[in-house]
Design a protein around this motif. Sequence first.
Motif, PDB file in Angstrom:
ATOM      1  N   TRP A   1      -1.627  -3.820   8.411  1.00  0.00           N
ATOM      2  CA  TRP A   1      -1.415  -2.658   7.539  1.00  0.00           C
ATOM      3  C   TRP A   1      -1.714  -1.348   8.274  1.00  0.00           C
ATOM      4  O   TRP A   1      -1.026  -0.341   8.070  1.00  0.00           O
ATOM      5  CB  TRP A   1      -2.252  -2.772   6.265  1.00  0.00           C
ATOM      6  N   LEU A   2      -2.766  -1.370   9.130  1.00  0.00           N
ATOM      7  CA  LEU A   2      -3.061  -0.162   9.909  1.00  0.00           C
ATOM      8  C   LEU A   2      -1.903   0.157  10.846  1.00  0.00           C
ATOM      9  O   LEU A   2      -1.497   1.305  11.000  1.00  0.00           O
ATOM     10  CB  LEU A   2      -4.365  -0.341  10.711  1.00  0.00           C
TER      11      LEU A   2
ATOM     12  N   THR B   1      -2.036   8.206   5.143  1.00  0.00           N
ATOM     13  CA  THR B   1      -0.867   7.936   5.998  1.00  0.00           C
ATOM     14  C   THR B   1       0.363   8.678   5.471  1.00  0.00           C
ATOM     15  O   THR B   1       1.068   9.351   6.230  1.00  0.00           O
ATOM     16  CB  THR B   1      -0.558   6.424   5.992  1.00  0.00           C
TER      17      THR B   1
ATOM     18  N   MET C   1       5.945  -7.105  -0.380  1.00  0.00           N
ATOM     19  CA  MET C   1       4.768  -6.801   0.450  1.00  0.00           C
ATOM     20  C   MET C   1       3.478  -6.947  -0.370  1.00  0.00           C
ATOM     21  O   MET C   1       2.390  -6.617   0.132  1.00  0.00           O
ATOM     22  CB  MET C   1       4.894  -5.398   1.052  1.00  0.00           C
ATOM     23  N   HIS C   2       3.618  -7.393  -1.590  1.00  0.00           N
ATOM     24  CA  HIS C   2       2.487  -7.767  -2.462  1.00  0.00           C
ATOM     25  C   HIS C   2       1.555  -6.622  -2.810  1.00  0.00           C
ATOM     26  O   HIS C   2       0.432  -6.878  -3.253  1.00  0.00           O
ATOM     27  CB  HIS C   2       1.644  -8.898  -1.816  1.00  0.00           C
TER      28      HIS C   2
ATOM     29  N   LEU D   1     -13.158  -4.067   4.092  1.00  0.00           N
ATOM     30  CA  LEU D   1     -12.201  -4.223   2.999  1.00  0.00           C
ATOM     31  C   LEU D   1     -12.029  -5.705   2.650  1.00  0.00           C
ATOM     32  O   LEU D   1     -12.181  -6.560   3.526  1.00  0.00           O
ATOM     33  CB  LEU D   1     -10.840  -3.628   3.408  1.00  0.00           C
ATOM     34  N   PRO D   2     -11.694  -5.972   1.387  1.00  0.00           N
ATOM     35  CA  PRO D   2     -11.622  -7.386   0.944  1.00  0.00           C
ATOM     36  C   PRO D   2     -10.327  -8.082   1.362  1.00  0.00           C
ATOM     37  O   PRO D   2      -9.673  -8.745   0.555  1.00  0.00           O
ATOM     38  CB  PRO D   2     -11.714  -7.252  -0.583  1.00  0.00           C
ATOM     39  N   ILE D   3      -9.904  -7.929   2.576  1.00  0.00           N
ATOM     40  CA  ILE D   3      -8.709  -8.630   3.084  1.00  0.00           C
ATOM     41  C   ILE D   3      -8.990  -9.139   4.488  1.00  0.00           C
ATOM     42  O   ILE D   3      -9.876  -8.609   5.174  1.00  0.00           O
ATOM     43  CB  ILE D   3      -7.449  -7.709   3.121  1.00  0.00           C
TER      44      ILE D   3
ATOM     45  N   MET E   1      -4.816 -24.090   2.081  1.00  0.00           N
ATOM     46  CA  MET E   1      -3.427 -24.259   1.666  1.00  0.00           C
ATOM     47  C   MET E   1      -3.305 -25.483   0.749  1.00  0.00           C
ATOM     48  O   MET E   1      -3.525 -26.602   1.161  1.00  0.00           O
ATOM     49  CB  MET E   1      -2.559 -24.457   2.915  1.00  0.00           C
TER      50      MET E   1
ATOM     51  N   LEU F   1       5.106  -8.931   6.329  1.00  0.00           N
ATOM     52  CA  LEU F   1       4.819  -7.515   6.036  1.00  0.00           C
ATOM     53  C   LEU F   1       5.593  -6.616   6.996  1.00  0.00           C
ATOM     54  O   LEU F   1       6.186  -5.610   6.591  1.00  0.00           O
ATOM     55  CB  LEU F   1       3.317  -7.240   6.182  1.00  0.00           C
TER      56      LEU F   1
ATOM     57  N   LYS G   1      -4.704  -9.071   8.533  1.00  0.00           N
ATOM     58  CA  LYS G   1      -3.852  -8.370   7.563  1.00  0.00           C
ATOM     59  C   LYS G   1      -4.186  -6.873   7.555  1.00  0.00           C
ATOM     60  O   LYS G   1      -3.280  -6.028   7.486  1.00  0.00           O
ATOM     61  CB  LYS G   1      -4.080  -8.975   6.173  1.00  0.00           C
TER      62      LYS G   1
ATOM     63  N   LEU H   1      -5.902   3.279   2.334  1.00  0.00           N
ATOM     64  CA  LEU H   1      -5.205   3.140   3.613  1.00  0.00           C
ATOM     65  C   LEU H   1      -3.887   3.919   3.646  1.00  0.00           C
ATOM     66  O   LEU H   1      -3.569   4.589   4.622  1.00  0.00           O
ATOM     67  CB  LEU H   1      -4.941   1.654   3.860  1.00  0.00           C
ATOM     68  N   LEU H   2      -3.139   3.852   2.557  1.00  0.00           N
ATOM     69  CA  LEU H   2      -1.796   4.427   2.586  1.00  0.00           C
ATOM     70  C   LEU H   2      -1.740   5.901   2.150  1.00  0.00           C
ATOM     71  O   LEU H   2      -0.820   6.613   2.525  1.00  0.00           O
ATOM     72  CB  LEU H   2      -0.854   3.596   1.712  1.00  0.00           C
TER      73      LEU H   2
ATOM     74  N   TRP I   1      -7.952  -0.905  -1.955  1.00  0.00           N
ATOM     75  CA  TRP I   1      -7.910  -0.491  -0.549  1.00  0.00           C
ATOM     76  C   TRP I   1      -6.557   0.103  -0.170  1.00  0.00           C
ATOM     77  O   TRP I   1      -6.436   0.892   0.761  1.00  0.00           O
ATOM     78  CB  TRP I   1      -8.249  -1.669   0.381  1.00  0.00           C
TER      79      TRP I   1
ATOM     80  N   ILE J   1       4.797   3.964   9.534  1.00  0.00           N
ATOM     81  CA  ILE J   1       5.279   4.819   8.431  1.00  0.00           C
ATOM     82  C   ILE J   1       5.337   6.270   8.913  1.00  0.00           C
ATOM     83  O   ILE J   1       6.315   6.986   8.683  1.00  0.00           O
ATOM     84  CB  ILE J   1       4.347   4.689   7.196  1.00  0.00           C
TER      85      ILE J   1
ATOM     86  N   SER K   1      -0.134 -20.796  10.294  1.00  0.00           N
ATOM     87  CA  SER K   1      -0.891 -20.430   9.089  1.00  0.00           C
ATOM     88  C   SER K   1      -0.059 -19.541   8.172  1.00  0.00           C
ATOM     89  O   SER K   1       0.787 -18.766   8.631  1.00  0.00           O
ATOM     90  CB  SER K   1      -2.176 -19.697   9.489  1.00  0.00           C
ATOM     91  N   ALA K   2      -0.346 -19.664   6.884  1.00  0.00           N
ATOM     92  CA  ALA K   2       0.366 -18.840   5.892  1.00  0.00           C
ATOM     93  C   ALA K   2       0.040 -17.363   6.111  1.00  0.00           C
ATOM     94  O   ALA K   2       0.880 -16.491   5.868  1.00  0.00           O
ATOM     95  CB  ALA K   2      -0.049 -19.277   4.497  1.00  0.00           C
TER      96      ALA K   2
ATOM     97  N   ARG L   1      -5.804  -4.897  -4.085  1.00  0.00           N
ATOM     98  CA  ARG L   1      -6.825  -4.097  -4.772  1.00  0.00           C
ATOM     99  C   ARG L   1      -6.797  -2.645  -4.272  1.00  0.00           C
ATOM    100  O   ARG L   1      -5.864  -2.230  -3.593  1.00  0.00           O
ATOM    101  CB  ARG L   1      -8.182  -4.752  -4.569  1.00  0.00           C
TER     102      ARG L   1
ATOM    103  N   ALA M   1       2.431  11.597   7.187  1.00  0.00           N
ATOM    104  CA  ALA M   1       3.836  11.320   7.489  1.00  0.00           C
ATOM    105  C   ALA M   1       4.735  12.461   7.022  1.00  0.00           C
ATOM    106  O   ALA M   1       5.709  12.808   7.679  1.00  0.00           O
ATOM    107  CB  ALA M   1       4.263  10.010   6.822  1.00  0.00           C
TER     108      ALA M   1
ATOM    109  N   GLU N   1       2.562 -14.341   6.512  1.00  0.00           N
ATOM    110  CA  GLU N   1       2.472 -13.181   5.618  1.00  0.00           C
ATOM    111  C   GLU N   1       2.468 -11.875   6.419  1.00  0.00           C
ATOM    112  O   GLU N   1       3.159 -10.910   6.071  1.00  0.00           O
ATOM    113  CB  GLU N   1       1.207 -13.271   4.758  1.00  0.00           C
TER     114      GLU N   1
ATOM    115  N   LEU O   1       1.196  -0.755  10.372  1.00  0.00           N
ATOM    116  CA  LEU O   1       2.308  -0.276   9.547  1.00  0.00           C
ATOM    117  C   LEU O   1       2.093   1.188   9.133  1.00  0.00           C
ATOM    118  O   LEU O   1       3.052   1.943   8.983  1.00  0.00           O
ATOM    119  CB  LEU O   1       2.502  -1.165   8.314  1.00  0.00           C
ATOM    120  N   GLY O   2       0.822   1.572   8.979  1.00  0.00           N
ATOM    121  CA  GLY O   2       0.518   2.985   8.667  1.00  0.00           C
ATOM    122  C   GLY O   2       1.054   3.895   9.773  1.00  0.00           C
ATOM    123  O   GLY O   2       1.682   4.925   9.499  1.00  0.00           O
ATOM    124  N   THR O   3       0.830   3.500  11.017  1.00  0.00           N
ATOM    125  CA  THR O   3       1.335   4.317  12.138  1.00  0.00           C
ATOM    126  C   THR O   3       2.870   4.298  12.150  1.00  0.00           C
ATOM    127  O   THR O   3       3.509   5.298  12.453  1.00  0.00           O
ATOM    128  CB  THR O   3       0.814   3.817  13.504  1.00  0.00           C
TER     129      THR O   3
END
Lengths: 336, 123
Positions: free
Chosen positions: A22-23, B76, B60-61, A12-14, B1, A317, A18, B72-73, B68, A29, A308-309, B66, B80, A313, A25-27
Amino acid sequence: MTAAAHPVRMGLPIPNSKLGMWLFLGTEIMLFTAFIGTFIVLRLGSRGWPTDPHVTHINVWAGAINTFILLFSSYLVVVAHDKLLQNKPSAARLAIIGALVCGLAFLGIKSVEYRGKFDHGIIPGRIPENESQAMENVLRQVDARMERLVASLPVEGDKRDVRLTAVDQELLDLKAKSEPTPAEVIQLKTLESFKTTWDALLPAYLNLRDHARDKISFTVPFAELENVRASQTSAPPLSFSEFVDEFEKVRQSDALKGVLGNVVVTQPIVYGNLFASTYFFVTGFHAIHVIVGLLLFLIILAWGPGCSALFVENCGLYWHFVDVVWIFLFPLIYIL
Amino acid sequence: MTDSHASHGRTYLMIFVILCCLTVVSVIADEVKVADRSVVLAIVAAIAMAKATCVVLYFMHLKFERGWKYLLLGPTLLLAASVPFALAADLAFHYYANDVPQQREFERLEAASTSSDHVAAPH
């Protein structure tokens, strides 16, 4: 243009961290949806669920203030990330300190709320759900204090009866002494003081217990309970309010103020235990997440200007997710 | 940065103000004594959804991420919903009345409250 100039990027493009967050946070949720969803289903299926704030001791203003605090902390975290991207680490640091203070304030208000619940006996498994259980709850606490009182005596024996017999024997022995030592004089005073309390406490307890057990009004004297029971004649019934009035008379008596002062009289609450279990479970789990968030803020602060930013971030999240959970908990617990 | 990054401070502040206003509306909905609690339920549920959406999209932007996020969600959220969905039929939406001590006690209290209302009512 060669492949070497533009290497193929897999996944994935992240950034990986991060994606990991998110993974995770998926659990989370799934976990919190299960908690909150179960809370809603249990509540819908329990007609008579306690909602009166005088009964549940839920204060909507405490919840609202905590909501503002968490929203403000979320805002500060996102500002911190923004400031880091603008290469302003000092401003970012200040924002994170602000978020940390907000989180601590949230936990402080939450603990005051928890304390209020404990003081009113809102504890899972300890809430009477009908009048008989409410009376039994008071009697159980009185009995526990009697047990503690006997256990604190300076006499031998494991069981209550053995220790009480030992007290009587010891009193006889001490009184028989013509020239007691100073230690024996103190012992005599202690045991005599205990006897005065006990002689007031035991009959009062038995009176409360037997009337509660037989559900007979205190207008029928204790000595006549046996006759009423044996003759199976109808007697005026005992209500919880009458029981509480009688208990308060006992509690206010000079001999027993020190012993029964902190007995909590809890009114019966239908579905009170289910309410308390779900309340403490859901809010407690959320509070644990707040504590983890505060630890993350401490890591950011300890890291210093080099932090680091991306790390901020990712922490953000997590913190915003904690905020989202509270956004749903607030109306569910404090308003509906 | 770099310091060439365009600040989103104004957007974040606006979202924060909106979130605060929505919270105030929730509290007002509770304080105004509406006879039909389902109206309050609808208002506060809608507000909670709106607030959560604001936080997720802007703080949370996710608004700027994009495709993804759906990959991902999506699964989920589906998983849930399964636990409350599975429990609902058995616990909350059945045709029969629960036969449990709490229910009987609640019905007794309701009956006592109704009879005391009748006694108190002027004839």
